[in-house]
Design a protein around this motif. Sequence first.
Motif, PDB file in Angstrom:
ATOM      1  N   VAL A 394      15.682  66.118  45.928  1.00 18.41           N
ATOM      2  CA  VAL A 394      15.586  64.759  45.384  1.00 18.41           C
ATOM      3  C   VAL A 394      14.251  64.129  45.773  1.00 18.41           C
ATOM      4  CG1 VAL A 394      16.580  62.436  45.449  1.00 18.41           C
ATOM      5  CG2 VAL A 394      18.088  64.424  45.354  1.00 18.41           C
ATOM      6  N   GLN A 395      13.853  64.319  47.010  1.00 18.11           N
ATOM      7  CA  GLN A 395      12.607  63.704  47.488  1.00 18.11           C
ATOM      8  C   GLN A 395      11.393  64.219  46.732  1.00 18.11           C
ATOM      9  OE1 GLN A 395      13.252  64.784  51.559  1.00 18.11           O
ATOM     10  NE2 GLN A 395      14.028  62.766  52.158  1.00 18.11           N
ATOM     11  N   LEU A 396      11.366  65.508  46.402  1.00 19.65           N
ATOM     12  CA  LEU A 396      10.241  66.029  45.629  1.00 19.65           C
ATOM     13  C   LEU A 396      10.251  65.450  44.216  1.00 19.65           C
ATOM     14  CD1 LEU A 396       7.791  67.778  45.180  1.00 19.65           C
ATOM     15  CD2 LEU A 396       9.316  69.726  44.725  1.00 19.65           C
ATOM     16  N   ALA A 397      11.412  65.417  43.583  1.00 19.06           N
ATOM     17  CA  ALA A 397      11.499  64.833  42.236  1.00 19.06           C
ATOM     18  C   ALA A 397      11.035  63.383  42.252  1.00 19.06           C
ATOM     19  CB  ALA A 397      12.929  64.940  41.715  1.00 19.06           C
ATOM     20  N   ARG A 398      11.389  62.650  43.284  1.00 20.21           N
ATOM     21  CA  ARG A 398      10.979  61.245  43.390  1.00 20.21           C
ATOM     22  C   ARG A 398       9.476  61.123  43.659  1.00 20.21           C
ATOM     23  NH1 ARG A 398      15.858  58.418  46.952  1.00 20.21           N
ATOM     24  NH2 ARG A 398      17.359  58.214  45.219  1.00 20.21           N
ATOM     25  N   ALA A 399       8.924  62.034  44.449  1.00 18.16           N
ATOM     26  CA  ALA A 399       7.489  61.992  44.713  1.00 18.16           C
ATOM     27  C   ALA A 399       6.696  62.216  43.424  1.00 18.16           C
ATOM     28  CB  ALA A 399       7.111  63.049  45.758  1.00 18.16           C
ATOM     29  N   VAL A 400       7.157  63.159  42.595  1.00 18.91           N
ATOM     30  CA  VAL A 400       6.518  63.388  41.298  1.00 18.91           C
ATOM     31  C   VAL A 400       6.701  62.171  40.404  1.00 18.91           C
ATOM     32  CG1 VAL A 400       6.545  64.804  39.206  1.00 18.91           C
ATOM     33  CG2 VAL A 400       6.768  65.893  41.457  1.00 18.91           C
ATOM     34  N   ALA A 401       7.894  61.577  40.437  1.00 15.95           N
ATOM     35  CA  ALA A 401       8.163  60.386  39.624  1.00 15.95           C
ATOM     36  C   ALA A 401       7.250  59.226  40.028  1.00 15.95           C
ATOM     37  CB  ALA A 401       9.636  59.989  39.763  1.00 15.95           C
ATOM     38  N   LYS A 402       6.996  59.079  41.321  1.00 17.53           N
ATOM     39  CA  LYS A 402       6.101  58.010  41.795  1.00 17.53           C
ATOM     40  C   LYS A 402       4.694  58.200  41.246  1.00 17.53           C
ATOM     41  CE  LYS A 402       8.511  56.948  46.133  1.00 17.53           C
ATOM     42  NZ  LYS A 402       8.478  57.058  47.616  1.00 17.53           N
ATOM     43  N   TYR A 403       4.217  59.431  41.268  1.00 19.65           N
ATOM     44  CA  TYR A 403       2.897  59.709  40.701  1.00 19.65           C
ATOM     45  C   TYR A 403       2.871  59.350  39.217  1.00 19.65           C
ATOM     46  CZ  TYR A 403      -0.625  62.315  38.185  1.00 19.65           C
ATOM     47  OH  TYR A 403      -1.631  62.651  37.309  1.00 19.65           O
ATOM     48  N   LEU A 404       3.877  59.791  38.473  1.00 19.42           N
ATOM     49  CA  LEU A 404       3.931  59.539  37.034  1.00 19.42           C
ATOM     50  C   LEU A 404       4.005  58.049  36.726  1.00 19.42           C
ATOM     51  CD1 LEU A 404       6.459  62.383  36.181  1.00 19.42           C
ATOM     52  CD2 LEU A 404       4.068  62.305  35.424  1.00 19.42           C
ATOM     53  N   ILE A 423      12.488  54.854  40.355  1.00 17.78           N
ATOM     54  CA  ILE A 423      12.305  55.914  41.356  1.00 17.78           C
ATOM     55  C   ILE A 423      13.634  56.216  42.040  1.00 17.78           C
ATOM     56  CG2 ILE A 423      11.041  56.674  43.397  1.00 17.78           C
ATOM     57  CD1 ILE A 423       9.344  56.261  40.825  1.00 17.78           C
ATOM     58  N   GLN A 424      14.369  55.193  42.409  1.00 16.85           N
ATOM     59  CA  GLN A 424      15.675  55.390  43.028  1.00 16.85           C
ATOM     60  C   GLN A 424      16.670  56.029  42.072  1.00 16.85           C
ATOM     61  OE1 GLN A 424      16.836  54.870  46.315  1.00 16.85           O
ATOM     62  NE2 GLN A 424      14.622  54.829  46.633  1.00 16.85           N
ATOM     63  N   GLU A 425      16.479  55.819  40.781  1.00 15.00           N
ATOM     64  CA  GLU A 425      17.359  56.419  39.779  1.00 15.00           C
ATOM     65  C   GLU A 425      17.071  57.911  39.607  1.00 15.00           C
ATOM     66  OE1 GLU A 425      19.802  55.162  37.686  1.00 15.00           O
ATOM     67  OE2 GLU A 425      19.811  53.270  38.768  1.00 15.00           O
ATOM     68  N   THR A 426      15.890  58.369  40.038  1.00 11.69           N
ATOM     69  CA  THR A 426      15.510  59.774  39.857  1.00 11.69           C
ATOM     70  C   THR A 426      16.334  60.662  40.781  1.00 11.69           C
ATOM     71  OG1 THR A 426      13.239  59.161  39.261  1.00 11.69           O
ATOM     72  CG2 THR A 426      13.608  61.420  39.989  1.00 11.69           C
ATOM     73  N   TYR A 427      16.976  61.649  40.179  1.00 13.33           N
ATOM     74  CA  TYR A 427      17.809  62.591  40.947  1.00 13.33           C
ATOM     75  C   TYR A 427      17.023  63.888  41.137  1.00 13.33           C
ATOM     76  CZ  TYR A 427      21.907  65.553  42.035  1.00 13.33           C
ATOM     77  OH  TYR A 427      22.793  66.437  42.616  1.00 13.33           O
ATOM     78  N   MET A 428      17.297  64.913  40.394  1.00 13.05           N
ATOM     79  CA  MET A 428      16.569  66.182  40.517  1.00 13.05           C
ATOM     80  C   MET A 428      15.534  66.374  39.409  1.00 13.05           C
ATOM     81  SD  MET A 428      17.987  67.700  43.113  1.00 13.05           S
ATOM     82  CE  MET A 428      19.482  67.621  44.109  1.00 13.05           C
ATOM     83  N   VAL A 429      15.519  65.474  38.454  1.00 12.57           N
ATOM     84  CA  VAL A 429      14.713  65.664  37.252  1.00 12.57           C
ATOM     85  C   VAL A 429      13.734  64.513  37.074  1.00 12.57           C
ATOM     86  CG1 VAL A 429      14.764  65.930  34.740  1.00 12.57           C
ATOM     87  CG2 VAL A 429      16.594  66.919  36.128  1.00 12.57           C
ATOM     88  N   ALA A 430      12.478  64.859  36.795  1.00  6.36           N
ATOM     89  CA  ALA A 430      11.469  63.869  36.404  1.00  6.36           C
ATOM     90  C   ALA A 430      11.127  64.122  34.936  1.00  6.36           C
ATOM     91  CB  ALA A 430      10.229  63.985  37.278  1.00  6.36           C
ATOM     92  N   LEU A 431      11.447  63.148  34.091  1.00  6.91           N
ATOM     93  CA  LEU A 431      11.202  63.243  32.645  1.00  6.91           C
ATOM     94  C   LEU A 431      10.003  62.361  32.307  1.00  6.91           C
ATOM     95  CD1 LEU A 431      12.369  64.246  29.848  1.00  6.91           C
ATOM     96  CD2 LEU A 431      13.571  62.045  29.768  1.00  6.91           C
ATOM     97  N   PHE A 432       9.077  62.893  31.496  1.00  5.68           N
ATOM     98  CA  PHE A 432       7.854  62.124  31.258  1.00  5.68           C
ATOM     99  C   PHE A 432       7.164  62.598  29.986  1.00  5.68           C
ATOM    100  CE2 PHE A 432       6.766  65.898  33.603  1.00  5.68           C
ATOM    101  CZ  PHE A 432       5.515  66.285  33.159  1.00  5.68           C
ATOM    102  N   ARG A 433       6.171  61.824  29.577  1.00  4.81           N
ATOM    103  CA  ARG A 433       5.280  62.242  28.499  1.00  4.81           C
ATOM    104  C   ARG A 433       3.887  61.680  28.762  1.00  4.81           C
ATOM    105  NH1 ARG A 433       8.285  58.320  25.025  1.00  4.81           N
ATOM    106  NH2 ARG A 433       9.455  60.106  24.243  1.00  4.81           N
TER     107      ARG A 433
END
Length: 496
Positions: A394-404, A423-433
């Motif tokens: 979860v922490q890695l997914a959130r770290a990527v989400a923070k960057y995005l 960011i708190q809503e991010t579980y294991m998946v970071a979705l982006f475009r």
Amino acid sequence: MAFSVSSSYAKLRAVVDKTSNDALPPPSTILDASKKLKTSLPSEGLGDDATQQHLLSDICPAFNGPKTSANYYGFVTGGVFPIAEVADNIVTAFDQSVQVHLPDQSISTFVEDRALHMLAELVKLGPEWKGKTFTTGATGSNILGLACGRETILNSRLSHSGEVGNGGVGELGLLAACLKAGVKEVQVLTSMGHSSLFKAASVVGIGRSSVKNIPRSKEEPWKMDLEALETELKRGGVASIVAISAGEVNTGRFATGGLAAVKQIREICDAYGAWLHVDGAFGLFARSLPETPEFQNHIESAAGLELADSITGDCHKLLNVPYDCGVFFTRSATTLSDVFGNPNAAYLSGGDSSIPSPLNIGLENSRRFRALPVYAVLCSYGKNGLSEMFARQVQLARAVAKYLESSPGYELLPRTSAGQDIIQETYMVALFRAKDETINKNLVKSINATRKIYISGTQWEGKPASRIAVSTWKVDIERDTALVTSILESMLEKSS
């Protein structure tokens, strides 16, 4: 000189150990390997030594890296714990077919029973969950869930119609059971249900077109519209299965917001005789996260799943055991045997026991001993060790989400409602475009062309989107965040 299996294992380990951390092999390696495959059955066999050399030298270098790389983020593909690999080698070495409980012949069914009980404990399911079995994966488990639901809801209708004692769908067949019960349609109600749910509906005779999405809103389509749910369940002559997603595959979001929502769905299902199934392929393990404020959002989202009638889980995802291994839980062990029991086969009987013969509670008669790697992982890491691993994912997914979220070149999806912390809503998946449509059009292809990481492409709101799904035990938050963000940054730099 006789062929040595032990030396082969040593050679295999040498190949694995020298494999790079790249998520994908070079395209040229795959092409070369494909040219070395035999085009037809040889008249004379190559022999063990030559075949071993062919496998290790020609084929192994062309495999992708869900196991060997820490940075394979496609689909939701877990790695393999070292102890799970050891256990899987034992499975092959002793080749147990775990189908009939034969307590005076093999310990295999005892191991499976213990593994299932410990797994239930890990995800906080109590002793009322009498039906448990290992499957080939979430698809197999969803088939079991819909089959059990179909059996139960139609048995109830048959009983109300006075058709008692003739058996349910398992005996009569779907068409005859529906005719006798006065049911004109069986439907599955969901919100952004996984594609395997549609496949399962086809397999059990309900039909893909009978799976209906009832989203609460365009902004949060993974959440279920409870008013629409009740309206659908009120329809006359229709029997219903309700399937809620715990961890939607594109976003990682949960169909329910916690205990209160699941209670409400449970009450609606009870009022209209519907079966409640949970597809928790990877979201189920949110129930095992550390009970700290950092993960409270996900713990609350996964609360109440124990109120369902059946639950799907996937061990070869977050639990990091080898393919193929899923798990299925249901409150009713008798429903499993009603659907999957083998009649008229005395030679398959294991006698009376508190441990059921697995072939009578699942799809397969012949079964690989897939319980042993699960048992090994649960023994080796325990509740706290696995909880810590889930936390790092979860922490890695959130770290990527923070960057995005902070990047001017990317858009983190899905956009949240006012007052929600994405960011708190991010579980294991970071979705982006990518915000630049030209970059976004080929973003997944460009990222994967680096071969350093691998991600999956999808669609969100009708446009291409990218998703990073973190599910390996090898997560190193600082190292992996640096690699992922550097590659994402390079995609923007190439276009400038």
